[in-house]
Design a protein around this motif. Structure first.
Motif, PDB file in Angstrom:
ATOM      1  N   PHE A 137     -31.366  52.432 -60.331  1.00 17.35           N
ATOM      2  CA  PHE A 137     -31.702  52.365 -61.797  1.00 17.35           C
ATOM      3  C   PHE A 137     -32.410  53.512 -62.348  1.00 17.35           C
ATOM      4  O   PHE A 137     -31.594  53.992 -63.232  1.00 17.35           O
ATOM      5  CB  PHE A 137     -32.487  51.034 -61.983  1.00 17.35           C
ATOM      6  CG  PHE A 137     -32.652  50.789 -63.431  1.00 17.35           C
ATOM      7  CD1 PHE A 137     -31.721  50.681 -64.445  1.00 17.35           C
ATOM      8  CD2 PHE A 137     -33.988  50.389 -63.967  1.00 17.35           C
ATOM      9  CE1 PHE A 137     -31.737  50.494 -65.675  1.00 17.35           C
ATOM     10  CE2 PHE A 137     -34.232  50.120 -65.271  1.00 17.35           C
ATOM     11  CZ  PHE A 137     -33.111  49.923 -66.256  1.00 17.35           C
ATOM     12  N   PHE A 138     -33.436  53.746 -62.006  1.00 18.70           N
ATOM     13  CA  PHE A 138     -34.265  54.697 -62.665  1.00 18.70           C
ATOM     14  C   PHE A 138     -33.648  56.273 -62.217  1.00 18.70           C
ATOM     15  O   PHE A 138     -33.479  57.019 -63.074  1.00 18.70           O
ATOM     16  CB  PHE A 138     -35.771  54.860 -62.138  1.00 18.70           C
ATOM     17  CG  PHE A 138     -36.390  53.858 -62.616  1.00 18.70           C
ATOM     18  CD1 PHE A 138     -36.939  53.876 -64.122  1.00 18.70           C
ATOM     19  CD2 PHE A 138     -36.975  52.506 -62.012  1.00 18.70           C
ATOM     20  CE1 PHE A 138     -37.733  52.835 -64.409  1.00 18.70           C
ATOM     21  CE2 PHE A 138     -37.825  51.694 -62.387  1.00 18.70           C
ATOM     22  CZ  PHE A 138     -37.874  51.622 -63.780  1.00 18.70           C
ATOM     23  N   GLN A 139     -32.920  56.354 -60.982  1.00 15.66           N
ATOM     24  CA  GLN A 139     -32.574  57.689 -60.534  1.00 15.66           C
ATOM     25  C   GLN A 139     -31.287  57.932 -61.429  1.00 15.66           C
ATOM     26  O   GLN A 139     -30.890  59.100 -61.703  1.00 15.66           O
ATOM     27  CB  GLN A 139     -32.355  57.553 -59.094  1.00 15.66           C
ATOM     28  CG  GLN A 139     -32.003  58.819 -58.479  1.00 15.66           C
ATOM     29  CD  GLN A 139     -31.647  58.888 -56.980  1.00 15.66           C
ATOM     30  OE1 GLN A 139     -32.634  58.151 -56.312  1.00 15.66           O
ATOM     31  NE2 GLN A 139     -30.512  59.513 -56.402  1.00 15.66           N
ATOM     32  N   SER A 140     -30.556  56.761 -61.982  1.00 16.81           N
ATOM     33  CA  SER A 140     -29.364  57.273 -62.640  1.00 16.81           C
ATOM     34  C   SER A 140     -29.635  57.300 -64.269  1.00 16.81           C
ATOM     35  O   SER A 140     -28.668  57.979 -64.854  1.00 16.81           O
ATOM     36  CB  SER A 140     -28.266  55.819 -62.632  1.00 16.81           C
ATOM     37  OG  SER A 140     -29.089  54.746 -63.362  1.00 16.81           O
ATOM     38  N   ILE A 141     -30.642  57.476 -64.637  1.00 19.30           N
ATOM     39  CA  ILE A 141     -31.199  57.922 -65.829  1.00 19.30           C
ATOM     40  C   ILE A 141     -31.694  59.395 -65.961  1.00 19.30           C
ATOM     41  O   ILE A 141     -32.749  59.753 -65.470  1.00 19.30           O
ATOM     42  CB  ILE A 141     -32.366  57.001 -66.373  1.00 19.30           C
ATOM     43  CG1 ILE A 141     -31.916  55.688 -66.644  1.00 19.30           C
ATOM     44  CG2 ILE A 141     -32.760  57.572 -67.988  1.00 19.30           C
ATOM     45  CD1 ILE A 141     -33.069  54.555 -66.997  1.00 19.30           C
ATOM     46  N   SER A 142     -30.822  59.996 -66.463  1.00 19.33           N
ATOM     47  CA  SER A 142     -30.959  61.736 -66.401  1.00 19.33           C
ATOM     48  C   SER A 142     -32.108  62.343 -67.137  1.00 19.33           C
ATOM     49  O   SER A 142     -31.904  61.555 -68.333  1.00 19.33           O
ATOM     50  CB  SER A 142     -29.603  62.220 -66.381  1.00 19.33           C
ATOM     51  OG  SER A 142     -28.954  62.182 -67.706  1.00 19.33           O
ATOM     52  N   LEU A 201     -35.586  51.394 -73.355  1.00 20.40           N
ATOM     53  CA  LEU A 201     -35.284  51.954 -74.781  1.00 20.40           C
ATOM     54  C   LEU A 201     -33.614  52.610 -74.571  1.00 20.40           C
ATOM     55  O   LEU A 201     -33.028  52.338 -75.341  1.00 20.40           O
ATOM     56  CB  LEU A 201     -35.955  53.037 -75.192  1.00 20.40           C
ATOM     57  CG  LEU A 201     -37.337  52.374 -75.719  1.00 20.40           C
ATOM     58  CD1 LEU A 201     -38.209  53.818 -76.043  1.00 20.40           C
ATOM     59  CD2 LEU A 201     -36.895  51.714 -76.885  1.00 20.40           C
ATOM     60  N   ILE A 202     -33.434  53.274 -73.435  1.00 22.58           N
ATOM     61  CA  ILE A 202     -32.257  53.524 -73.108  1.00 22.58           C
ATOM     62  C   ILE A 202     -31.010  52.571 -72.910  1.00 22.58           C
ATOM     63  O   ILE A 202     -29.973  52.787 -73.125  1.00 22.58           O
ATOM     64  CB  ILE A 202     -32.188  54.478 -71.731  1.00 22.58           C
ATOM     65  CG1 ILE A 202     -32.504  55.886 -72.270  1.00 22.58           C
ATOM     66  CG2 ILE A 202     -30.933  54.621 -71.149  1.00 22.58           C
ATOM     67  CD1 ILE A 202     -32.715  56.920 -71.225  1.00 22.58           C
ATOM     68  N   CYS A 203     -31.413  51.240 -72.445  1.00 25.60           N
ATOM     69  CA  CYS A 203     -30.662  50.350 -72.193  1.00 25.60           C
ATOM     70  C   CYS A 203     -30.605  49.395 -73.214  1.00 25.60           C
ATOM     71  O   CYS A 203     -29.810  48.400 -73.396  1.00 25.60           O
ATOM     72  CB  CYS A 203     -31.133  49.494 -70.972  1.00 25.60           C
ATOM     73  SG  CYS A 203     -31.050  50.055 -69.356  1.00 25.60           S
ATOM     74  N   ARG A 204     -31.022  49.732 -74.664  1.00 19.64           N
ATOM     75  CA  ARG A 204     -30.935  48.992 -75.729  1.00 19.64           C
ATOM     76  C   ARG A 204     -29.320  48.708 -76.035  1.00 19.64           C
ATOM     77  O   ARG A 204     -28.689  47.649 -76.371  1.00 19.64           O
ATOM     78  CB  ARG A 204     -31.557  49.753 -77.044  1.00 19.64           C
ATOM     79  CG  ARG A 204     -33.055  49.390 -77.093  1.00 19.64           C
ATOM     80  CD  ARG A 204     -33.683  49.988 -78.236  1.00 19.64           C
ATOM     81  NE  ARG A 204     -33.173  51.541 -78.361  1.00 19.64           N
ATOM     82  CZ  ARG A 204     -34.001  52.140 -79.377  1.00 19.64           C
ATOM     83  NH1 ARG A 204     -34.719  51.692 -80.208  1.00 19.64           N
ATOM     84  NH2 ARG A 204     -33.744  53.592 -79.600  1.00 19.64           N
ATOM     85  N   ASN A 205     -28.413  49.843 -76.021  1.00 16.22           N
ATOM     86  CA  ASN A 205     -26.946  49.565 -76.285  1.00 16.22           C
ATOM     87  C   ASN A 205     -26.534  48.825 -75.384  1.00 16.22           C
ATOM     88  O   ASN A 205     -25.578  47.782 -75.474  1.00 16.22           O
ATOM     89  CB  ASN A 205     -26.419  50.943 -76.567  1.00 16.22           C
ATOM     90  CG  ASN A 205     -24.982  50.943 -77.081  1.00 16.22           C
ATOM     91  OD1 ASN A 205     -24.980  50.244 -78.119  1.00 16.22           O
ATOM     92  ND2 ASN A 205     -23.958  51.499 -76.504  1.00 16.22           N
ATOM     93  N   LEU A 206     -26.649  48.908 -73.937  1.00 15.96           N
ATOM     94  CA  LEU A 206     -26.280  48.330 -73.070  1.00 15.96           C
ATOM     95  C   LEU A 206     -26.610  46.615 -73.102  1.00 15.96           C
ATOM     96  O   LEU A 206     -25.782  45.793 -72.827  1.00 15.96           O
ATOM     97  CB  LEU A 206     -26.742  48.532 -71.464  1.00 15.96           C
ATOM     98  CG  LEU A 206     -26.605  47.817 -70.298  1.00 15.96           C
ATOM     99  CD1 LEU A 206     -25.086  47.783 -69.805  1.00 15.96           C
ATOM    100  CD2 LEU A 206     -27.628  48.060 -69.237  1.00 15.96           C
ATOM    101  N   ASP A 207     -27.968  46.428 -73.461  1.00 15.07           N
ATOM    102  CA  ASP A 207     -28.415  45.303 -73.726  1.00 15.07           C
ATOM    103  C   ASP A 207     -27.541  44.291 -74.823  1.00 15.07           C
ATOM    104  O   ASP A 207     -27.061  43.280 -74.936  1.00 15.07           O
ATOM    105  CB  ASP A 207     -29.642  44.851 -74.008  1.00 15.07           C
ATOM    106  CG  ASP A 207     -30.410  45.286 -72.755  1.00 15.07           C
ATOM    107  OD1 ASP A 207     -30.002  44.976 -71.520  1.00 15.07           O
ATOM    108  OD2 ASP A 207     -31.668  45.636 -72.920  1.00 15.07           O
TER     109      ASP A 207
END
Length: 359
Positions: A137-142, A201-207
């Protein structure tokens, strides 16, 4: 939408740039954020020197102390703990920027007033539960995604670059060994105080997208970090395949990957769990686990700490304290009983142990 920096295009004009700066300032103010136009302003706000800020943003210095912790499911996880000065800068970003921004209602991990309890409650008594897990999860957030996030708040590209560098790392664990990767492959470290908030915050669109597809198919959706849970109170077996197919498509399009080995579908006839909490009829912990913990506490209280263990931690006091608090979150009555036992143990045998070994 993220703001474009028109100065990087051939058509940029002075009026374009002035409008961009005005728009960005408006964005910042709408979020309640302060403006930082130079590295000097950032350093001053953080209470450090410009030289120190530049040092913390360098890509070739080892800024983290990695250590291993045991996973509940077996194996080990590498945690990258930032050194004190970098940790202070990351915490400044967390408190002065990240915590001022709204996350999606479906997110429950690392959030104020939310927990594994609030994550599990919507799924109590469900007819079916579908659990999915995001891989690395964290590692995939560039770094690029993190920088774009700060740009989206209204910060200029140079400012977003500084914040992005401070919040990401070029260090990675491969087969237990720490290596440096190419700077363009920097990513969120698991261990930084800023990483959980950035990931939410990065996952807002995913959620938002997963909530929409879930509601369309008659499911409820919540997320706790990399754990995704869907549930339906009615018979939805005919829709599960469609749900998983659409969910995987959305996850992939949001630059995440599903860990297929952890996908699980649970009906009412079996024990249903959401982030380790049983939710068949009410929030609970397995009777087997509670019985084993009660027996462990009794043995420790009667015989002492030597030769006893709980979980995989080498810090027995920390382990039993943490688990007693965990039980209290799920079942306050049982938790109070366990916490009393732990306090008696601490008074009788002390509570000073250490278990972190850095390398």
């Amino acid at each position: 939408m993220y703001s474009k920096n028109l100065s990087t295009t051939p058509l940029a004009t002075e009026s374009n740039l002035e409008k961009l700066q005005t728009d960005n300032l408006g964005l910042l103010r709408s979020h309640g954020l302060s403006e930082y136009n130079t590295t000097e302003e950032i350093a001053f706000a953080m209470g450090i020197t410009l030289e120190k800020l530049c040092f913390l943003a360098t890509t070739t210095t080892r800024h983290y102390l990695p250590f291993k912790i045991s996973k509940k499911t077996g194996g080990e996880r590498i945690i990258f703990a930032p050194k004190p000065e970098l940790k202070a800068a990351q915490r400044w970003i967390l408190e002065n920027i990240l915590e001022k921004l709204e996350i999606h209602n479906a997110a429950h991990g690392f959030c104020k007033n939310r927990s594994i309890v609030t994550n599990a409650k919507p799924h109590i008594g469900a007819n079916v539960i579908v659990n999915l897990d995001l891989k690395n999860f964290f590692q995939s957030i560039s770094y690029n995604r993190v920088k774009e996030l700060f740009c989206g708040f209204g910060y200029s590209e140079p400012t977003a670059t500084i914040f992005g560098l401070i919040c990401t790392t070029a260090e990675i664990a491969i087969n237990g060994q720490i290596n440096y990767i190419a700077s363009e492959n920097r990513h969120l470290p698991q261990g930084s105080p800023a990483s959980p908030a950035i990931s939410n915050l990065i996952c807002r669109n995913l959620d938002s997208r997963l909530t929409a597809i879930a509601e369309n198919l008659g499911f409820c959706y919540t997320r706790y970090a990399d754990d995704l849970t869907f549930s339906a109170s009615e018979n939805a077996s005919s829709k599960i395949s469609n749900l998983i197919k659409n969910t995987k498509f959305i996850i992939h399009s949001e630059n995440f990957t599903v860990n297929d080995n952890k996908t699980k579908i649970s009906g009412k006839s079996v024990q249903q769990e959401v982030t380790g909490v049983i939710v068949n009829t009410q929030l609970n912990i397995s009777k087997k686990t509670l019985k084993a913990f009660r027996a462990t506490l009794y043995q420790i209280e009667q015989e002492g700490l030597s030769g006893k263990s709980w979980g995989k931690s080498t810090n027995l006091i920390a382990a039993i304290t943490g688990f007693a608090n965990y039980v209290a979150m799920i079942n306050p009555n049982k938790g109070a009983e366990f916490k009393s036992s732990v306090e008696r143990i601490k008074q009788k045998y002390g509570d000073s142990q250490t278990d972190e070994v850095h390398f």
